[in-house]
Enzyme design. Structure first.
Site: not given
Ligand code: NAI
Length: 256
Positions: A147, A136, A134
């Site tokens: 985070y 971040s 990220s």
């Molecule tokens: P999201 O919440 O849609 O996707 C994250 C996924 O990880 C979800 O499907 C969730 O069920 C899964 N997850 C969470 N804990 C888990 C565990 N213990 N075991 C297995 N799966 C688990 O959110 P997003 O935004 O798609 O996030 C994906 C990545 O992108 C993350 O690493 C996030 O930090 C990163 N990111 C997202 C940004 C944003 O603005 N949306 C910005 C920068 C980075």
């Protein structure tokens, strides 16, 4: 037309929603067979070619078993995308031990468990690891200490992994997304305009735009890239934080 991932097998953690689901779709559309590993059921029906696997990546045992299940099912492993992530908004005095541990368990420990299990398989024919960090992880945010710290950890883990495994034929890179609206992580954001105001492009990114960058890093198109930390943020981190003087001047003169 031949796909960039024809015959390749990929694991995408957190593949049930957001950036992970878009990445699974993208890799499949270019020929890969994909295991989408997630603690939650997929938000939408994944396309044919995506195998859904329930896994808590914070668990060493479950993550190791998940990698072995992918290899047992598909016979090989070429690509690992460490994408699962969680965040909390709190200043340090208000962060509990459990919250801090959970953020680190999912955002960095999980990548270690998955890489440890995957590298012996990736070594067989070479491969690629893409870590979803990220912006971040590069700079600080207000109220996001856990985070920020965990994303900083996966950013530097990426560099160290890249060095150790370059001669194994395994490339390791990270993507640092900026604001991506429409995912589970950003669902709760209320002041979208406030977040957008610091992005030079004036908009958030989409999961599909992140999936394209992840697919590039996972593909042979990035064959001389390893240890790279690739920012995809609409220009947000190009900014020193100084005010937008030309925009202020235009506003004072009544121009848009
Ligand atoms: P999201 O919440 O849609 O996707 C994250 C996924 O990880 C979800 O499907 C969730 O069920 C899964 N997850 C969470 N804990 C888990 C565990 N213990 N075991 C297995 N799966 C688990 O959110 P997003 O935004 O798609 O996030 C994906 C990545 O992108 C993350 O690493 C996030 O930090 C990163 N990111 C997202 C940004 C944003 O603005 N949306 C910005 C920068 C980075």
């Amino acid at each position: 037309m031949a796909g960039r991932f024809d015959g390749k097998v990929a694991i995408v953690t957190g593949g049930g929603s957001g950036i992970g689901a878009a990445t699974a779709r993208r890799l499949v559309s270019e020929g890969a067979q994909v295991m989408a590993a997630d603690i939650n059921a997929p938000k939408e029906q994944p396309p044919e070619g995506v195998m859904v696997h329930r896994c808590d990546v914070a668990s060493s045992a479950e993550t190791t078993a998940m990698v072995e299940a992918a290899v047992a099912r598909f016979g090989r492993l070429d690509i690992l995308v460490n994408n699962a992530g969680v965040g909390i908004m709190a200043e340090t005095p208000d962060v509990t031990d459990e919250q801090w541990r959970k953020v680190f368990a999912v955002n960095i420990d999980a990548a270690f468990y998955a890489c440890r299990a995957a590298i012996p398989h990736l070594r067989k024919q070479g491969g690629a690891i893409v870590n979803v960090a990220s912006i971040s992880g590069l700079f600080g945010d207000y109220g996001m200490t856990a985070y920020n710290a965990s994303k900083g950890a996966i950013t530097n883990y990426t560099r160290a992994l890249a060095m150790d495994h370059a001669r194994d034929g395994i490339r390791v890179n990270a993507i640092c997304p900026g604001l991506i609206i429409g995912t589970g992580l950003t669902d709760g954001i209320k002041d979208v305009a406030g977040w957008l105001s610091i992005i030079p492009m004036g908009r958030s990114g989409t999961p599909d735009e992140m999936a394209k960058v992840i697919a590039f890093l996972a593909s042979d198109d990035a064959s001389f890239m390893t240890g790279s930390i690739v920012v995809a943020d609409g220009g947000a981190t190009a900014h020193t934080g100084q005010p937008n003087f030309p925009a202020q001047r235009r506003a004072a003169m009544g121009k848009a």
